[in-house]
Design a protein around this motif. Structure first.
Motif, PDB file in Angstrom:
ATOM      1  N   HIS A  74       0.873  -1.188   0.000  1.00  0.00           N
ATOM      2  CA  HIS A  74       0.000   0.000   0.000  1.00  0.00           C
ATOM      3  C   HIS A  74       0.899   1.224   0.000  1.00  0.00           C
ATOM      4  N   GLY A  75       0.313   2.391   0.081  1.00  0.00           N
ATOM      5  CA  GLY A  75       1.061   3.633  -0.117  1.00  0.00           C
ATOM      6  C   GLY A  75       2.174   3.885   0.873  1.00  0.00           C
ATOM      7  N   ASP A  76       2.108   3.278   2.067  1.00  0.00           N
ATOM      8  CA  ASP A  76       3.130   3.515   3.085  1.00  0.00           C
ATOM      9  C   ASP A  76       4.222   2.442   3.097  1.00  0.00           C
ATOM     10  N   VAL A  77       4.144   1.461   2.177  1.00  0.00           N
ATOM     11  CA  VAL A  77       5.129   0.372   2.130  1.00  0.00           C
ATOM     12  C   VAL A  77       6.313   0.786   1.257  1.00  0.00           C
ATOM     13  N   ALA A  78       7.535   0.477   1.701  1.00  0.00           N
ATOM     14  CA  ALA A  78       8.745   0.866   0.968  1.00  0.00           C
ATOM     15  C   ALA A  78       8.781   0.217  -0.415  1.00  0.00           C
ATOM     16  N   GLN A  79       9.293   0.963  -1.402  1.00  0.00           N
ATOM     17  CA  GLN A  79       9.374   0.457  -2.770  1.00  0.00           C
ATOM     18  C   GLN A  79      10.290  -0.760  -2.855  1.00  0.00           C
ATOM     19  N   SER A  80      11.307  -0.816  -2.001  1.00  0.00           N
ATOM     20  CA  SER A  80      12.233  -1.955  -2.027  1.00  0.00           C
ATOM     21  C   SER A  80      11.499  -3.264  -1.708  1.00  0.00           C
ATOM     22  N   HIS A  81      10.545  -3.197  -0.776  1.00  0.00           N
ATOM     23  CA  HIS A  81       9.736  -4.380  -0.426  1.00  0.00           C
ATOM     24  C   HIS A  81       8.891  -4.798  -1.636  1.00  0.00           C
ATOM     25  N   LYS A  82       8.306  -3.801  -2.314  1.00  0.00           N
ATOM     26  CA  LYS A  82       7.475  -4.100  -3.488  1.00  0.00           C
ATOM     27  C   LYS A  82       8.319  -4.695  -4.616  1.00  0.00           C
ATOM     28  N   ASN A  83       9.525  -4.168  -4.780  1.00  0.00           N
ATOM     29  CA  ASN A  83      10.401  -4.668  -5.853  1.00  0.00           C
ATOM     30  C   ASN A  83      10.774  -6.139  -5.643  1.00  0.00           C
ATOM     31  N   ARG A  84      10.946  -6.530  -4.382  1.00  0.00           N
ATOM     32  CA  ARG A  84      11.281  -7.929  -4.107  1.00  0.00           C
ATOM     33  C   ARG A  84      10.139  -8.859  -4.531  1.00  0.00           C
ATOM     34  N   LEU A  85       8.901  -8.387  -4.334  1.00  0.00           N
ATOM     35  CA  LEU A  85       7.752  -9.181  -4.778  1.00  0.00           C
ATOM     36  C   LEU A  85       7.728  -9.287  -6.306  1.00  0.00           C
ATOM     37  N   LEU A  86       7.988  -8.170  -6.981  1.00  0.00           N
ATOM     38  CA  LEU A  86       7.960  -8.190  -8.443  1.00  0.00           C
ATOM     39  C   LEU A  86       9.007  -9.156  -9.001  1.00  0.00           C
ATOM     40  N   HIS A 132       0.772  -3.486 -15.538  1.00  0.00           N
ATOM     41  CA  HIS A 132      -0.132  -4.282 -16.368  1.00  0.00           C
ATOM     42  C   HIS A 132       0.586  -5.495 -16.972  1.00  0.00           C
ATOM     43  N   SER A 133       1.800  -5.283 -17.434  1.00  0.00           N
ATOM     44  CA  SER A 133       2.525  -6.373 -18.106  1.00  0.00           C
ATOM     45  C   SER A 133       3.021  -7.438 -17.125  1.00  0.00           C
ATOM     46  N   TYR A 134       3.022  -7.123 -15.829  1.00  0.00           N
ATOM     47  CA  TYR A 134       3.493  -8.072 -14.819  1.00  0.00           C
ATOM     48  C   TYR A 134       2.393  -9.031 -14.352  1.00  0.00           C
ATOM     49  N   ILE A 135       1.130  -8.701 -14.652  1.00  0.00           N
ATOM     50  CA  ILE A 135       0.010  -9.385 -13.995  1.00  0.00           C
ATOM     51  C   ILE A 135       0.040 -10.896 -14.216  1.00  0.00           C
ATOM     52  N   GLY A 136       0.307 -11.328 -15.444  1.00  0.00           N
ATOM     53  CA  GLY A 136       0.341 -12.763 -15.729  1.00  0.00           C
ATOM     54  C   GLY A 136       1.385 -13.484 -14.899  1.00  0.00           C
ATOM     55  N   ARG A 137       2.583 -12.868 -14.775  1.00  0.00           N
ATOM     56  CA  ARG A 137       3.664 -13.503 -14.020  1.00  0.00           C
ATOM     57  C   ARG A 137       3.403 -13.441 -12.513  1.00  0.00           C
ATOM     58  N   LEU A 138       2.795 -12.336 -12.068  1.00  0.00           N
ATOM     59  CA  LEU A 138       2.536 -12.169 -10.642  1.00  0.00           C
ATOM     60  C   LEU A 138       1.436 -13.102 -10.139  1.00  0.00           C
ATOM     61  N   PHE A 139       0.412 -13.310 -10.974  1.00  0.00           N
ATOM     62  CA  PHE A 139      -0.789 -13.988 -10.480  1.00  0.00           C
ATOM     63  C   PHE A 139      -1.205 -15.181 -11.343  1.00  0.00           C
ATOM     64  N   GLY A 140      -0.296 -15.726 -12.131  1.00  0.00           N
ATOM     65  CA  GLY A 140      -0.639 -16.827 -13.034  1.00  0.00           C
ATOM     66  C   GLY A 140      -1.091 -18.096 -12.336  1.00  0.00           C
ATOM     67  N   ASP A 141      -0.765 -18.243 -11.037  1.00  0.00           N
ATOM     68  CA  ASP A 141      -1.211 -19.422 -10.291  1.00  0.00           C
ATOM     69  C   ASP A 141      -1.969 -18.986  -9.033  1.00  0.00           C
ATOM     70  N   LEU A 142      -2.727 -17.892  -9.168  1.00  0.00           N
ATOM     71  CA  LEU A 142      -3.508 -17.370  -8.038  1.00  0.00           C
ATOM     72  C   LEU A 142      -4.675 -18.320  -7.753  1.00  0.00           C
ATOM     73  N   ARG A 143      -4.817 -18.723  -6.488  1.00  0.00           N
ATOM     74  CA  ARG A 143      -5.842 -19.713  -6.149  1.00  0.00           C
ATOM     75  C   ARG A 143      -6.926 -19.190  -5.214  1.00  0.00           C
ATOM     76  N   PHE A 144      -6.600 -18.173  -4.406  1.00  0.00           N
ATOM     77  CA  PHE A 144      -7.581 -17.652  -3.450  1.00  0.00           C
ATOM     78  C   PHE A 144      -7.518 -16.125  -3.404  1.00  0.00           C
ATOM     79  N   VAL A 145      -8.687 -15.508  -3.219  1.00  0.00           N
ATOM     80  CA  VAL A 145      -8.763 -14.089  -2.864  1.00  0.00           C
ATOM     81  C   VAL A 145      -9.575 -14.002  -1.575  1.00  0.00           C
ATOM     82  N   VAL A 146      -8.938 -13.518  -0.510  1.00  0.00           N
ATOM     83  CA  VAL A 146      -9.605 -13.365   0.790  1.00  0.00           C
ATOM     84  C   VAL A 146      -9.960 -11.892   0.964  1.00  0.00           C
TER      85      VAL A 146
END
Length: 743
Positions: free
Chosen positions: A105-117, A139-153
């Motif tokens: 979210h907006g208060d999370v460091a970009q370095s943490h987000k980059n590790r997820l990407l 937009h171009s990352y979505i397939g790689r980020l969530f290609g095996d997404l199984r749950f949304v809570v």
């Protein structure tokens, strides 16, 4: 195999370490639904019943058996504070299984987000707004980020069903699933759902799955509840009256307050000493005023400051400081807050919650009281109802203590009927339609009109939007340069649209006022609306500041701290009250029941109100003559049906009745001057109700009723249609007029 045995060993170890003697009913039911079906799941159980663990124990077990090749689960929370809290809780659970937990979210460091990407995996915790930003800019990352997404809570799912934000969440999940080529199961969590079946259908929209809704028998919980009434000035209602003290077990006096104090605030000041408490208010302005006043009482009594503040306009550092202090078991401080601490954040062993005036909904009352009662303590809430003393010759309707009656009605509806507001899902969400159209174009680039429509209109939340309405919207957006037509006939974001989509504020669909950031030297304090001129004072973060400079171009206010007390500048805070609450308020005035949670001033004030209501006949007769040609109508209708009635009377009936000077106090009463007799009033209303009524006729001439955030960018005809057909409670209004005709 029972559910505990089915859990992964690291989950079982977690349960042992926390000394849980048995799984709770919600955890058994959730495990059965997740392990043994392929359906969506809606988990509704009381606050602190372990819903988050109920959802994630089986999810993490399945992950440990077959690790997803991308982010495997998304947790969507309505508040940053809730995300931060759940991040820490889930990390404890996932560390041993080597399942990463990410928050974004907006208060999370970009370095943490980059590790997820770089390494999409595990669980992603995110707000709807940050998920929108992710879809827009990655937009171009979505397939790689969530290609095996199984749950949304979806946590606190009820809070996302009160308007466009819930619709946006559904749209986001559907858009993401389509882009990633997945169809994840959805799990909704909430403590306060009024209509489980409707919520289950909402949760499953667009998935092709049904929703399992485990029925959990709620165990009896003893509440510690009190409600007291105070006049801001003057003698209190119970003075010189023999009234038995309610709830003696709580040992509550109502006269403890610093000398010359506002008695209601002084009551809170005295009864928070040496305790860890929350004080809930209904607006950010009131949050600032109450905090400032309580701190002044500390100063007057030579006590250390023990009050914190938490609301949406404060900077992240102020909010997080309050959250950290409240979690510290050794500190006994009180936080004054709005709804920002209403939802599932665990802030430790809270002893008591206060509520100044009545909240707008039963749901809000339950959520706020549910902040207490953890760690084997009973839930405890003290209502503090404040009003100015009516003048000695005051008459109806000002002699009715509306907030006191509303508070009693909210409590009684749940105690007697277990009733909670149902979701309102039948609006025409044109504002959200604009937003999702622009987001889709901004993320995808050039699309043909047909391709754009095929991506947006099939989103399940737009089931009431017709293709013709969408054509009207697109033509208007092209004409206003929000969308531009290319030489090849495709559509792209236009210049005016670019100004919207390039702002971080575009991610949110809830309405925000134009805000100015306030700073004291290098410290960011928070934001305000409509800054006063240089030399004037503002209230923010529970202190008073003098404005030294206003930079309108960069929306900055520079200030220095001073002493004093002034109003804050955050804009309006409207409330939406259900018709059932108003009808129960009428019963409170009509019945003779005693409520054991009322304190002595509240008992006396209620007795006065009932006497006034009985003498006037206002609970039996909806229209009361106040003297001469002044009348007062008590419709006992919720906010949107009241709004429809107000317009119906003005636009359809006023000329025939010689009606003028109509003045509403929504949603309690309407005052007006009328030359016609009472019988004529009801005859005209009944006659006009029988006539065919196009809801558009209740829009005032030349009016464009802007309700939602992006209404200003819509064609006027769609704004009017959305208001008339999606907001005004015309059916309820008509039923009420027909009931008057029968009497």
């Amino acid at each position: 195999m029972n559910i505990f045995d089915r859990y992964a060993p690291f989950v079982q170890d977690f349960i042992y370490r926390n000394n849980w003697e048995a799984l709770r009913a919600i955890q058994v039911a959730a495990g059965d639904a997740v392990f043994n079906t392929d359906d969506n799941v809606l988990l509704s159980a009381s606050t602190a019943s372990g819903k988050t663990e109920a959802a994630f124990f089986p999810i993490l077990t399945l992950f440990s058996e077959d690790m997803p090749k991308s982010v495997g689960a998304i947790y969507i929370g309505p508040l940053k504070a809730l995300i931060n809290d759940q991040f820490l809780r889930l990390n404890d659970l996932c560390r041993e299984a080597d399942i990463p937990v990410w928050h974004w979210h907006g208060d999370v460091a970009q370095s943490h987000k980059n590790r997820l990407l770089k390494n999409p995996s595990g669980i992603l915790q995110i707000t709807p707004e940050s998920l929108e930003a992710l879809l827009l800019h990655k937009h171009s990352y979505i397939g790689r980020l969530f290609g095996d997404l199984r749950f949304v809570v979806i946590d606190e799912v009820h809070s996302l069903m009160r308007g466009d934000r819930g619709g946006q969440t559904l749209c986001l999940i559907e858009r993401l699933a389509k882009l990633a080529g997945v169809n994840p199961r959805r799990i909704g969590l909430s403590a306060t759902i009024g209509d489980l079946e409707t919520t289950g259908k909402f949760l499953s929209s667009g998935t092709g799955r049904r929703t399992v809704i485990p029925r959990i028998e709620a165990r009896g919980v003893r509440w510690r509840l009190s409600m007291e009434h105070f006049y801001v000035q003057g003698p209190q209602s119970a003075r010189d009256q023999e009234i038995p003290e309610a709830l003696p077990v709580l040992d509550m006096k109502t006269d403890d307050a610093p000398a010359s104090a506002d008695p209601g605030i002084g009551y809170i000041f005295e009864h928070t000493r040496g305790k860890k408490c929350l004080v809930f208010v209904n607006s950010r302005e009131e949050c600032e005023t109450v905090t400032t006043t309580l701190r002044q009482y500390c100063e007057a009594k030579h006590e250390p400051d023990r009050f914190l503040i938490h609301h949406g306009n404060l900077s992240a550092s102020y909010r997080e400081t309050a959250e950290a202090v409240m979690k510290d078991e050794e500190q006994f401080q009180t936080t004054v807050t709005t709804a920002t601490l209403e939802l599932g954040i665990d802030i430790g062993r809270l002893e008591r919650a206060f509520q100044i005036d009545a909240p707008f909904t039963v749901s809000s009352f339950l959520q706020r009281m549910g902040r207490t009662g953890r760690r084997d303590l009973p839930p405890e809430m003290w209502f503090v109802i404040r009003e100015e003393m009516p003048e000695s010759r005051a008459m109806l309707p000002v002699t009715v203590p509306w907030k006191l009656i509303q508070g009693i009605a909210l409590v009684q509806l749940y105690l007697q009927e277990r009733w909670v507001e149902p979701p309102k899902l039948d609006r025409l969400p044109f504002s959200l339609l604009y937003h999702q159209t622009m987001c889709t174009l901004a993320s995808c680039g050039e699309l043909s009109p047909a391709a754009l429509a095929s991506r947006v209109l099939p989103l399940s939340y737009f089931h009431r939007i017709t293709p013709e309405d969408y054509k009207i919207l697109l033509r208007h957006l092209i004409a206003t340069e929000h969308i531009e037509k290319t030489e090849q006939g495709g559509l792209i974001v236009g210049l005016a649209g670019e100004r919207q989509t390039s702002s971080f504020k575009f991610y949110a669909v809830f309405k925000e006022n134009e805000e100015y950031t306030c700073r004291c030297q290098s410290q960011e304090l928070g934001t305000i609306v409509m800054p006063p001129p240089v030399g004037e004072k503002i209230a923010l973060a529970g202190h008073v500041w003098i404005v030294e400079e206003v930079d309108h171009k960069r929306h900055l206010v520079y200030c220095e701290q001073v002493r004093g007390k002034v109003p804050a500048y955050f804009g309006e805070c409207p409330g939406d009250i259900n018709t059932k609450v108003l009808e129960r308020m009428r019963e409170v005035l009509r019945e003779g029941a005693a409520y054991p949670y009322l304190m002595k001033n509240a008992v006396a004030r209620l007795a006065e109100a009932r006497h006034s209501a009985a003498c006037s006949g206002m609970t039996e007769e909806p229209l009361i003559c106040l003297g001469g040609d002044m009348w007062c109508l008590f419709p006992w209708l919720g906010t949107y049906a009241f709004l429809a009635l107000e317009r119906f009377i003005k636009l359809k009936c006023a000329p025939q009745l010689g009606l003028s000077g109509l003045d509403s106090s929504r949603p309690y009463f309407i005052q007006f001057k009328m030359k016609a007799p009472k019988e004529e009033f009801f005859r005209v209303l009944a006659e006009m109700e029988k006539q065919p009524l196009d809801p558009m006729e209740l829009v005032y001439p030349g009016e464009v009723p802007l309700f939602e955030k992006y209404d200003e960018f819509l064609p006027a005809e769609l704004v009017k249609k959305g208001f008339a057909y999606g907001i005004l409670g015309i059916d309820e209004m008509k039923m009420r007029i027909r009931s008057w005709n029968k009497v």
